[in-house]
Enzyme design. Sequence first.
Site, PDB file in Angstrom:
ATOM      1  N   ALA A 258       0.780  -1.237   0.000  1.00 21.95           N
ATOM      2  CA  ALA A 258       0.000   0.000   0.000  1.00 21.95           C
ATOM      3  C   ALA A 258       0.814   1.291   0.000  1.00 21.95           C
ATOM      4  O   ALA A 258       0.393   2.288  -0.596  1.00 21.95           O
ATOM      5  CB  ALA A 258      -0.944   0.008   1.200  1.00 21.95           C
ATOM      6  N   ALA A 259       1.916   1.340   0.730  1.00 20.09           N
ATOM      7  CA  ALA A 259       2.648   2.594   0.899  1.00 20.09           C
ATOM      8  C   ALA A 259       3.141   3.115  -0.456  1.00 20.09           C
ATOM      9  O   ALA A 259       3.530   2.317  -1.313  1.00 20.09           O
ATOM     10  CB  ALA A 259       3.815   2.382   1.848  1.00 20.09           C
ATOM     11  N   PRO A 260       3.097   4.459  -0.655  1.00 19.89           N
ATOM     12  CA  PRO A 260       2.753   5.514   0.301  1.00 19.89           C
ATOM     13  C   PRO A 260       1.265   5.858   0.389  1.00 19.89           C
ATOM     14  O   PRO A 260       0.895   6.799   1.061  1.00 19.89           O
ATOM     15  CB  PRO A 260       3.547   6.709  -0.231  1.00 19.89           C
ATOM     16  N   GLY A 261       0.407   5.133  -0.335  1.00 14.79           N
ATOM     17  CA  GLY A 261      -1.018   5.260  -0.090  1.00 14.79           C
ATOM     18  C   GLY A 261      -1.854   5.939  -1.156  1.00 14.79           C
ATOM     19  O   GLY A 261      -3.055   6.130  -0.956  1.00 14.79           O
ATOM     20  N   GLY A 262      -1.265   6.313  -2.284  1.00 14.44           N
ATOM     21  CA  GLY A 262      -2.037   7.000  -3.314  1.00 14.44           C
ATOM     22  C   GLY A 262      -3.201   6.166  -3.835  1.00 14.44           C
ATOM     23  O   GLY A 262      -4.330   6.659  -3.964  1.00 14.44           O
ATOM     24  N   LYS A 263      -2.943   4.904  -4.125  1.00 16.26           N
ATOM     25  CA  LYS A 263      -4.007   4.032  -4.638  1.00 16.26           C
ATOM     26  C   LYS A 263      -4.950   3.633  -3.507  1.00 16.26           C
ATOM     27  O   LYS A 263      -6.159   3.476  -3.717  1.00 16.26           O
ATOM     28  CB  LYS A 263      -3.403   2.807  -5.315  1.00 16.26           C
ATOM     29  N   ASP A 281       1.883  -3.119   4.309  1.00 15.92           N
ATOM     30  CA  ASP A 281       3.217  -2.905   3.759  1.00 15.92           C
ATOM     31  C   ASP A 281       4.213  -3.553   4.716  1.00 15.92           C
ATOM     32  O   ASP A 281       3.960  -3.626   5.924  1.00 15.92           O
ATOM     33  CB  ASP A 281       3.534  -1.418   3.592  1.00 15.92           C
ATOM     34  N   ASP A 326      -0.172  -4.025  -6.127  1.00  6.57           N
ATOM     35  CA  ASP A 326       0.651  -3.047  -6.843  1.00  6.57           C
ATOM     36  C   ASP A 326       2.097  -3.367  -6.487  1.00  6.57           C
ATOM     37  O   ASP A 326       2.663  -2.822  -5.542  1.00  6.57           O
ATOM     38  CB  ASP A 326       0.269  -1.620  -6.440  1.00  6.57           C
ATOM     39  N   CYS A 379       4.491  -0.172 -12.115  1.00  5.50           N
ATOM     40  CA  CYS A 379       4.814   1.071 -12.823  1.00  5.50           C
ATOM     41  C   CYS A 379       6.059   0.855 -13.687  1.00  5.50           C
ATOM     42  O   CYS A 379       6.984   1.664 -13.674  1.00  5.50           O
ATOM     43  CB  CYS A 379       5.018   2.230 -11.846  1.00  5.50           C
TER      44      CYS A 379
END
Length: 430
Positions: A258-263, A281, A326, A379
């Site tokens: 998850a980090a840093p949390g944008g999604k 995370d 992710d 990414c």
Amino acid sequence: MDKNRKTAYLALLDVHARKAYSNLALNHKITMNKPNFPAFVRELVYGVLESKLTLDFYIDRLVDEGIDSLKPAELTILRMGIYQIISMDSVPEYAAVSESVDLAKRYCKSRAGLVNGVLREFQKRKDSMELPAREDDLIRYLSVKYSYAPWIIELWLKYYEESFVEELLAAGNSKPPLTIRMNWLKVRKDDLRKALEDRGYEVEDGSICQNALNIKGSGLLESELYRHGLFTPQDESSMLVSEKLGVKQGDTVMDVCAAPGGKTTAIAERMNNTGRVLASDIYRRKLEQVDKEAKRLGITIIESRSWDATRVDSTMVKKADCVLVDAPCSGLGVVRRKPEIKYRERNDEMELLPNKQYAILSASSAYVKPGGTLLYSTCTVNPEENEKVVERFLKRNGGFEKVEAIQLLPNVNGTDGFYICVMKREELTD
């Protein structure tokens, strides 16, 4: 001494000598040194980083003992000087030389004469210095011209046509737009647009996601609009992940990296802050940023916890409506934002990435309910970390089927390079 160039020098030295992330080093040095023109500093730092191999090609031909004879201080100053001469029209050549010499007198005094001589020689020869011949060595030519490690070019030539690869390389050196994700929990799109325009920003709709806005202007993250949680900076490629995950109000969702949390926060916004989002995370300290962002955005349904994503949490097996993986990756899709990625070596750790990604995807699939969604994203622009990981997973997990796969590319879509694959777990049968 010019405070702007001093700040750029110190940021570049951190990236070069201490392997710091460019965005973190730049932000830290700007905060510490308070330059008069932060935009100039950013342009210079990112320009030098994006062009590093091209600049080094020239420097190696201008220094009698070769580039390997230079220490980080004088090499960084020479890169800055040459970049200003060839790419910054706002800087007179004499200023590029004299300001570089001033930097050398401060940070490597005994080499100030060398810096002066090399830059003046470059002024004389810049129009006659040619790149390596394309017909002799295509990889080296593209590596020097676009400033990428050769292995990246070799990788992309394996999967794409030569002309397409060149477009992809050029797009990776372009300046990305500043894109924000509107927070549906706090503001309507028309109201946010008006509030931004009233403060002097230029605003355009995004091209892929409904809640995306492209912004032109400075100081956006210092505004009260940001502090009050009306938006989050995020590329449309990342926004598309939460959209394709297909969450609904009241769902139970797991974001395993998850980090840093944008999604994570984008998912919670789409759920209208109802249901449950379990954000994991491996590093607890990174989850502090997730919690901080959730608070700023007014989100209360995110539960963060430290967990190794390669392990299965038996308490969550088949309990999630949607699971997002992710995965950690080589990052080749975000070189526009982190140009230092272009120079990473292809080492053992990178070679093992697909195995790690597969392990995370396999463990995380255990959480998906029958009929639920499993989404794998990276990414990067590397089929070995994308399609091949998914193919391996599906081959060994017959209970899942691929619904949709997307590879976004900066030269095609205008976004970061991003891979998104949506899979469904089969429904239970009587």
